[in-house]
Design a protein around this motif. Structure first.
Motif, mmCIF file in Angstrom:
data_model
loop_
_atom_site.group_PDB
_atom_site.id
_atom_site.type_symbol
_atom_site.label_atom_id
_atom_site.label_comp_id
_atom_site.label_asym_id
_atom_site.label_seq_id
_atom_site.Cartn_x
_atom_site.Cartn_y
_atom_site.Cartn_z
ATOM 1 N N ASP A 1 0.803 -1.240 0.000
ATOM 2 C CA ASP A 1 0.000 0.000 0.000
ATOM 3 C C ASP A 1 0.838 1.293 0.000
ATOM 4 N N ILE A 2 2.148 1.177 -0.219
ATOM 5 C CA ILE A 2 2.964 2.404 -0.291
ATOM 6 C C ILE A 2 3.759 2.421 -1.594
ATOM 7 N N LYS A 3 3.621 3.530 -2.315
ATOM 8 C CA LYS A 3 4.404 3.692 -3.551
ATOM 9 C C LYS A 3 5.382 4.843 -3.403
ATOM 10 N N ARG B 1 0.973 6.507 0.701
ATOM 11 C CA ARG B 1 0.249 5.316 1.188
ATOM 12 C C ARG B 1 -1.204 5.387 0.725
ATOM 13 N N LEU B 2 -1.714 4.276 0.188
ATOM 14 C CA LEU B 2 -3.092 4.230 -0.302
ATOM 15 C C LEU B 2 -4.077 4.277 0.859
ATOM 16 N N VAL B 3 -4.962 5.296 0.849
ATOM 17 C CA VAL B 3 -6.067 5.353 1.807
ATOM 18 C C VAL B 3 -7.291 4.846 1.042
ATOM 19 N N PRO B 4 -7.888 3.718 1.475
ATOM 20 C CA PRO B 4 -9.009 3.182 0.703
ATOM 21 C C PRO B 4 -10.097 4.242 0.503
ATOM 22 N N ALA C 1 -6.859 11.467 -3.561
ATOM 23 C CA ALA C 1 -5.510 11.645 -4.113
ATOM 24 C C ALA C 1 -4.754 10.321 -4.190
ATOM 25 N N THR C 2 -4.874 9.508 -3.142
ATOM 26 C CA THR C 2 -4.061 8.287 -3.115
ATOM 27 C C THR C 2 -4.586 7.250 -4.115
ATOM 28 N N THR C 3 -5.895 7.242 -4.361
ATOM 29 C CA THR C 3 -6.420 6.340 -5.400
ATOM 30 C C THR C 3 -5.871 6.779 -6.751
ATOM 31 N N TRP C 4 -5.822 8.092 -6.958
ATOM 32 C CA TRP C 4 -5.283 8.605 -8.230
ATOM 33 C C TRP C 4 -3.816 8.201 -8.383
ATOM 34 N N VAL C 5 -3.032 8.386 -7.326
ATOM 35 C CA VAL C 5 -1.607 8.052 -7.409
ATOM 36 C C VAL C 5 -1.433 6.551 -7.639
#
Ligand SMILES: Cc1cc2nc3c(=O)[nH]c(=O)nc-3n(C[C@H](O)[C@H](O)[C@H](O)COP(=O)(O)OP(=O)(O)OC[C@H]3O[C@@H](n4cnc5c(N)ncnc54)[C@H](O)[C@@H]3O)c2cc1C
Ligand code: FES
Length: 373
Positions: A145-147, A202-205, A209-213
């Motif tokens: 979950d982290i890019k 880190r992806l926040v379900p 922004a994090t879904t986009w990234v």
């Protein structure tokens, strides 16, 4: 024409007329005309169309006040002191202001609408915050979950920052998301690499922004960034640093440590870095940080798993990071030059670590943090 048809037609006509009247009233009532924003006693002044929140109006003029939540009133980052009368504080502002800020008329600039001329005070460093364009150079999966995302700046040296600061990504509309938003991310790259900005996201379900990234962003894509912001940075004292992070809270520390080592800056400081994760699935950069510890005698790296699996080959510490921190402060860390806290990650982890540090004699004023919320 039969009354059965006339009735609905009259009703439709009436409601269209009413909608027109409401729209006209709205335009007249909410037309605040031109208003002037005066900053720092006339150091800057803008004449703008009234009616919009202060935060967005300033951004449209190229002056970027921090806004980690993109103006939704949920981060408290966009504070400005207002010297003129803009009415009482709104209920949406109060959770983010302490009594002193309320008495100084500090306001959330995303919540106050420009209705008349306004005088405000801003830190002068915001005058050098810029919006700049970049191209995604690489995207690497660090955990499930982290890019790690590396942006190449389209104009080298476009940003000057201090290790520990953050930037805001401008997320364009995508899929169901119809409006552009901005979110804050700490820079994990070193300031001396002036051609790049690196972030750990880190992806926040369900997060915009994090879904986009994580799901939409591709290598080669153009991305706008705004910054730098924030005052999370190494303090020039001889005190040892107690640094604690979890998840993407690693980001500002990566920048700080490599920058300090390469420049041999703050040479009197010992650095203790505590990184907490649940299982090895949540761990990353272990080899790099262990190598850094070998190469740099004043850097000590303590990785801890709170829920290690029975079949995991784990040589490091175990337990909650707060318990591990407590044990090390009590038993292993020299206190002769004093201690300072540096914390990055979720509000829950930060509050728990502040508690452990203060109980062990670290003064609250010597604990610095960036809460990722
Ligand atoms: C100074 C600062 C620096 C930051 N640096 C980083 C960084 O380096 N790396 C990083 O990954 N994030 C960082 N963040 C958090 C980041 O700004 C976003 O808040 C986060 O990525 C969520 O954005 P989103 O648009 O995906 O979620 P949103 O659409 O904003 O939120 C969706 C839902 O998730 C909840 N939510 C929001 N954030 C979190 C969270 N972190 N954990 C759990 N639930 C959440 C919201 O309350 C909401 O209900 C930082 C925040 C601040 C204030
Ligand atoms: S921008 Fe987040 S509260 Fe104003």
């Amino acid at each position: 024409m039969s009354p059965i048809i006339v009735g609905p037609l009259v009703a439709a006509g009436l409601s269209a007329f009413l909608a027109l009247v409401i729209a006209l009233i709205d335009r007249v009532v909410n037309d605040y005309g031109e208003v002037t924003i005066d900053i720092n006693g006339g150091k800057r002044s803008y004449t703008v169309r009234g009616g919009s929140p202060l935060l967005g109006t300033l951004a449209a003029e190229g002056l970027f006040v921090p806004s980690a939540c993109g103006g939704r009133g949920s981060c408290g980052a966009c504070k400005v002191r207002v010297l003129s009368d803009v009415g009482p504080h709104l209920p949406t502002e109060m959770p983010y202001l302490n009594p002193e800020e309320v008495s100084q008329n500090v306001r959330l600039s995303c919540q106050i609408k420009l209705k008349k001329n306004i005088d405000i005070e801003l830190p002068e460093e915001l005058f050098s915050v810029k919006k700049f364009s970049s191209t995604v150079e690489s995207i690497r999966e660090l955990t499930y979950d982290i890019k790690e995302v590396l942006f190449k700046l389209d104009e080298p040296k476009a940003i000057e920052f201090v290790a520990g600061q953050y930037i805001q990504i401008v997320v364009p509309p995508y899929g169901e998301i119809k409006e552009s938003v901005q979110r804050a991310y700490s820079m994990s790259s070193r300031p001396r690499d002036d051609g790049h900005v690196e972030l750990l996201v880190r992806l926040v379900p369900g997060g915009i922004a994090t879904t986009w990234v994580h799901k939409y962003l591709k290598v080669g894509q153009k991305v706008e960034l705004v910054g730098p912001f924030g005052d999370f940075q190494v303090h020039d004292t001889p005190a040892a640093m107690l640094c604690v992070a979890g998840g993407s809270g690693m980001a500002p520390f990566k920048s700080m440590f490599y920058e300090m080592k390469e420049n041999n800056s703050f040479p009197d400081k010992e650095i203790w870095y505590f990184f907490g994760a649940r299982t090895t699935r949540d761990m990353f950069y272990l080899d790099e940080l262990r190598q850094l510890e070998k190469d740099w005698p004043r850097f000590h790296f303590v990785a801890a798993l709170s829920e290690p699996k029975a079949d995991e080959a784990w040589q490091g510490d175990t337990g909650l990071i707060t318990d591990v921190l407590d044990k090390y402060i009590k038993e292993k860390i020299g206190k002769d030059k004093g201690l300072e806290g540096y914390l990055c990650g979720s509000p829950g982890m930060i509050n728990a670590c502040i508690n452990v540090m203060t109980k062990n004699g670290v003064a609250e004023r010597d604990i610095y943090f960036d809460k990722f919320a």
